[in-house]
Design an enzyme around this catalytic site. Structure first.
Site, PDB file in Angstrom:
ATOM      1  N   GLU A 181       0.813  -1.223   0.000  1.00  0.00           N
ATOM      2  CA  GLU A 181       0.000   0.000   0.000  1.00  0.00           C
ATOM      3  C   GLU A 181       0.845   1.271   0.000  1.00  0.00           C
ATOM      4  OE1 GLU A 181      -0.427  -2.645   1.902  1.00  0.00           O
ATOM      5  OE2 GLU A 181      -2.506  -3.332   1.725  1.00  0.00           O
ATOM      6  N   PHE A 187     -11.309  -7.346  14.265  1.00  0.00           N
ATOM      7  CA  PHE A 187     -10.206  -7.807  13.414  1.00  0.00           C
ATOM      8  C   PHE A 187      -9.863  -6.718  12.379  1.00  0.00           C
ATOM      9  CE2 PHE A 187      -8.836 -10.118   9.499  1.00  0.00           C
ATOM     10  CZ  PHE A 187      -7.584 -10.471   9.959  1.00  0.00           C
ATOM     11  N   GLN A 188      -8.605  -6.351  12.336  1.00  0.00           N
ATOM     12  CA  GLN A 188      -8.090  -5.328  11.414  1.00  0.00           C
ATOM     13  C   GLN A 188      -8.777  -3.977  11.598  1.00  0.00           C
ATOM     14  OE1 GLN A 188      -7.998  -7.182   7.472  1.00  0.00           O
ATOM     15  NE2 GLN A 188      -5.942  -7.940   7.935  1.00  0.00           N
ATOM     16  N   LYS A 197     -17.326  -1.097   6.056  1.00  0.00           N
ATOM     17  CA  LYS A 197     -17.765  -2.107   5.085  1.00  0.00           C
ATOM     18  C   LYS A 197     -19.268  -2.006   4.803  1.00  0.00           C
ATOM     19  CE  LYS A 197     -17.441  -7.011   4.036  1.00  0.00           C
ATOM     20  NZ  LYS A 197     -17.008  -8.343   4.461  1.00  0.00           N
ATOM     21  N   MET A 209      24.203   8.597   1.184  1.00  0.00           N
ATOM     22  CA  MET A 209      24.115   9.929   1.791  1.00  0.00           C
ATOM     23  C   MET A 209      24.471   9.888   3.279  1.00  0.00           C
ATOM     24  SD  MET A 209      23.796  13.017   1.312  1.00  0.00           S
ATOM     25  CE  MET A 209      22.851  13.673  -0.065  1.00  0.00           C
TER      26      MET A 209
HETATM   27  C1  LIG Z   1      12.594   5.541   4.819  1.00  0.00           C
HETATM   28  C2  LIG Z   1      13.906   6.188   5.112  1.00  0.00           C
HETATM   29  N1  LIG Z   1      14.762   5.602   5.977  1.00  0.00           N
HETATM   30  C3  LIG Z   1      15.953   6.182   6.232  1.00  0.00           C
HETATM   31  C4  LIG Z   1      16.304   7.367   5.640  1.00  0.00           C
HETATM   32  C5  LIG Z   1      17.644   8.032   5.955  1.00  0.00           C
HETATM   33  N2  LIG Z   1      18.459   8.108   4.727  1.00  0.00           N
HETATM   34  C6  LIG Z   1      18.545   9.202   3.954  1.00  0.00           C
HETATM   35  S1  LIG Z   1      19.453   8.977   2.582  1.00  0.00           S
HETATM   36  C7  LIG Z   1      19.814   7.393   3.017  1.00  0.00           C
HETATM   37  C8  LIG Z   1      20.662   6.535   2.132  1.00  0.00           C
HETATM   38  C9  LIG Z   1      20.007   6.188   0.854  1.00  0.00           C
HETATM   39  O1  LIG Z   1      20.735   5.161   0.217  1.00  0.00           O
HETATM   40  P1  LIG Z   1      20.534   4.860  -1.306  1.00  0.00           P
HETATM   41  O2  LIG Z   1      19.113   4.740  -1.634  1.00  0.00           O
HETATM   42  O3  LIG Z   1      21.416   3.728  -1.689  1.00  0.00           O
HETATM   43  O4  LIG Z   1      21.005   6.215  -1.994  1.00  0.00           O
HETATM   44  P2  LIG Z   1      22.491   6.835  -2.103  1.00  0.00           P
HETATM   45  O5  LIG Z   1      22.588   7.872  -1.041  1.00  0.00           O
HETATM   46  O6  LIG Z   1      23.461   5.719  -1.903  1.00  0.00           O
HETATM   47  O7  LIG Z   1      22.525   7.411  -3.463  1.00  0.00           O
HETATM   48  C10 LIG Z   1      19.209   7.066   4.230  1.00  0.00           C
HETATM   49  C11 LIG Z   1      19.360   5.780   4.917  1.00  0.00           C
HETATM   50  C12 LIG Z   1      15.351   7.940   4.774  1.00  0.00           C
HETATM   51  N3  LIG Z   1      15.576   9.115   4.161  1.00  0.00           N
HETATM   52  N4  LIG Z   1      14.186   7.323   4.508  1.00  0.00           N
END
Ligand SMILES: Cc1ncc(C[n+]2csc(CCOP(=O)(O)OP(=O)(O)O)c2C)c(N)n1
Ligand SMILES: [Mg+2]
Length: 565
Positions: free
Chosen positions: A50, A112-113, A162, A470
């Site tokens: 979802e 439920f749910q 529902k 990042m």
């Molecule tokens: C749902 C979620 N969890 C954690 C983060 C923290 N976060 C920001 S950028 C990042 C790394 C992203 O890795 P990737 O998709 O491989 O992209 P890259 O930076 O390597 O290009 C994380 C863990 C986030 N923004 N969103």
């Protein structure tokens, strides 16, 4: 004539012009799903999670400007929507999210749910409804769509018990909504408009910073007129990308944490910052005390709550960006800021983005640049969150509103693939590239199956660096390279794609990049390229957290800018 609640929902959606929805069924939605085939005008796209439905509705809405629609069953289906609703809320995306709910007699019994989804989403929706009877459905749906798309857009939730779906009621679709407490400001205050025009006409170093409000308000033409008439340089926020053609001579790129050195210096030097449809997010302002220290600020925004929230302003104009710019354009005189523009051009040269040809290895920046070349800048690009997102923002020059779709406010990893899916469904004639990270893609990779089942020809470029890049970059720069929990393994994405019956390629060398991109675009259907990029490349410029924008760190050792102008 009497109709069932489920029929009323469908007819009301059709009355709102809904041609497509993204959803996932469950027990309490059985009456709705059983009715849906009576309405072939509504294309239902079955997602695999979802969260994907909400992001797809979000991507669809950003690409088309229409309201995106998603649906999930009660309980876990509804809670799976939450991240996507929050994402749409923070980026002001028009969305109607419908959730199934247990039958009315079960509500409050921990059935439920059963989950209190209107309670859970209260702070992340513009408004929400629980439909208490079938007779109220048409009015609720009319209001929900109206609220989602007018004013500052956002998600509206409708919870559908529902038995309300099976109950019979008279149906007529209301012609208008009666919401006495809901006022949408339109024109700006005439005095403030006059004050703003005076400041613009007198400014020596004016600068426009454009945000997503320009895109929402479809005010790009008016913005261009203002910039060209007044000869005012333009920079954008991340979400403002596409509001003004980035290959225009007055465009100086994105501002903020990973903005161009030129844009950030311009903010530092300007004597009049004209902020249009943006909200001074901390990623844009850096340290507030050091933000636009020499400037008066005009702030145009539809939402009065944004005025003065983060940054004090001299001339607030609450109104629809398009109407405000139209009014300003009547008062702004032909300007000439030759020295100021010369200064900005100088800064562009002094602070180029890193050279995409600077390494014999496979630079992520080079890939974005080649994507730009191969698509002639005409694709819709949709990103995950991380370094790849910032490189996409920096190195692909977007020219049109809605052509850059990214999660700004919430920064949601996993947004890319489902949002790209929604964008492609909304704009089937456009090339849609999902530029994703290896980490982000793994969060919603199951939507590959949706692409296949519904024949949605999204092209996917994974910038695979083997890291949560990042976060690793912050560890590199601020935690003495202690890479804790950021090296991330991944499956063989090409094989995964193939398992989903999507062709794929792995690219490890620069010389294979262009050919792979062309092969992907020539293929009639979804396609994935796994680009094995240099693992420890960092995004520059970077304003360190807590620093002023002017304290940006530049790309070390890179020389020539290839940022095309
Ligand atoms: C749902 C979620 N969890 C954690 C983060 C923290 N976060 C920001 S950028 C990042 C790394 C992203 O890795 P990737 O998709 O491989 O992209 P890259 O930076 O390597 O290009 C994380 C863990 C986030 N923004 N969103
Ligand atoms: Mg990565």
């Amino acid at each position: 004539m009497k109709k069932t609640g489920a029929q009323i929902i469908c007819e009301s959606m059709i009355a709102e012009g809904v041609g497509v929805m993204f959803g996932f069924p469950g027990g309490v939605l059985l009456p709705f799903y059983d009715t849906l085939p009576q309405y072939p005008q509504i294309r239902h796209i079955l997602v695999r999670h979802e969260q994907g439905a909400a992001h797809a509705a979000d991507g669809y809405a950003r690409a088309t400007g229409k309201v995106g629609v998603c649906m999930a069953t009660s309980g876990p289906g509804a809670t799976n929507l939450v991240t996507g609703i929050a994402n749409a809320y923070l980026d002001s995306v028009p969305m109607v999210a419908m959730t199934g709910q247990v039958a009315r007699s079960f509500i409050g019994k921990d059935a439920f749910q059963e989950i209190d989804i209107t309670g859970i989403t209260l702070p992340i929706t513009k408004h929400s409804y629980i439909a208490k009877d079938a007779g109220s459905l048409a009015g609720i749906i009319k209001e929900a769509f109206y609220l989602a798309r007018t004013g500052r857009p956002g998600p509206v939730l409708i919870d559908l018990p529902k038995d309300v779906q099976t109950e019979q009621a008279d149906y007529t679709y209301p012609e208008k909504v009666e919401l006495p407490g809901y006022k949408v400001p339109t024109r700006g205050h005439p005095t403030q408009l006059k004050n703003a025009a005076k400041l613009i006409n007198e400014a020596k170093r004016p600068l426009i910073i454009a945000g997503r409000g320009v895109i929402i308000s479809r005010a790009s033409d008016e913005l261009k007129q203002l910039a060209e008439t007044g000869q005012i340089p333009i920079i954008t926020t991340l979400l403002g990308i596409g509001s003004f053609p980035e290959n225009h001579v007055l465009s100086y790129g994105m501002a903020g944490m990973h903005g161009t050195g030129c844009a950030n210096k311009a903010i530092d030097s300007t004597d009049l910052l004209i902020a249009v449809g943006m909200r001074f997010d901390d990623r844009v302002t850096g340290k507030i005390a050091g933000f636009a220290p020499n400037a008066k600020i005009i702030h145009v925004d539809l939402d009065p709550a944004e005025i003065g929230k983060n940054v004090g302003v001299n001339v607030p104009i609450v109104g629809d960006v398009k109407a405000v710019l139209q009014a300003l354009n009547k008062m702004v005189e032909t300007g000439e800021h030759i020295d100021w523009i010369k200064q900005l051009d100088e800064w562009l040269k002094q602070h180029p983005l890193g050279d995409v040809n600077d390494s014999a290895g496979l630079l992520p920046q080079y890939i974005i640049h080649q994507l730009y070349e191969a698509t002639k800048g005409d694709a819709i690009t949709v990103t995950g969150v991380g370094q790849h997102q910032m490189w996409a923002a920096q190195y692909y020059l977007h020219k049109e509103p809605g052509s850059f779709i990214t999660s700004g406010g919430l920064g949601t990893m996993g947004f890319g693939l489902p949002a790209a899916m929604g964008a492609k469904v909304g704009c089937p004639d456009k090339t849609v590239w999902c530029i994703d990270g290896d980490g982000s893609l793994q969060m919603t990779i199951q939507e590959l199956a949706t692409l296949v089942q519904d024949n949605i020809a999204v092209k996917i470029a994974v910038l695979n660096n083997g890291y949560l890049g990042m976060v690793r970059q912050w560890q590199d720069l601020f935690y003495e390279k202690r890479y804790v929990a950021t090296p991330i393994s991944c499956p063989d994405f090409v094989k995964v794609a193939e398992a989903y019956r999507i062709p794929g390629l792995r690219v490890t060398r620069r010389e294979d990049v262009t050919g792979a991109i062309e092969q992907a675009m020539a293929y009639d259907g979804p396609f994935l390229i796994d680009f094995m990029v240099e693992p420890e490349e960092n995004v520059f410029p970077m304003v360190p957290p807590g620093a002023s924008n002017i304290e940006f760190i530049e790309q070390p050792k890179k020389e020539v800018s290839t940022w095309p102008r």
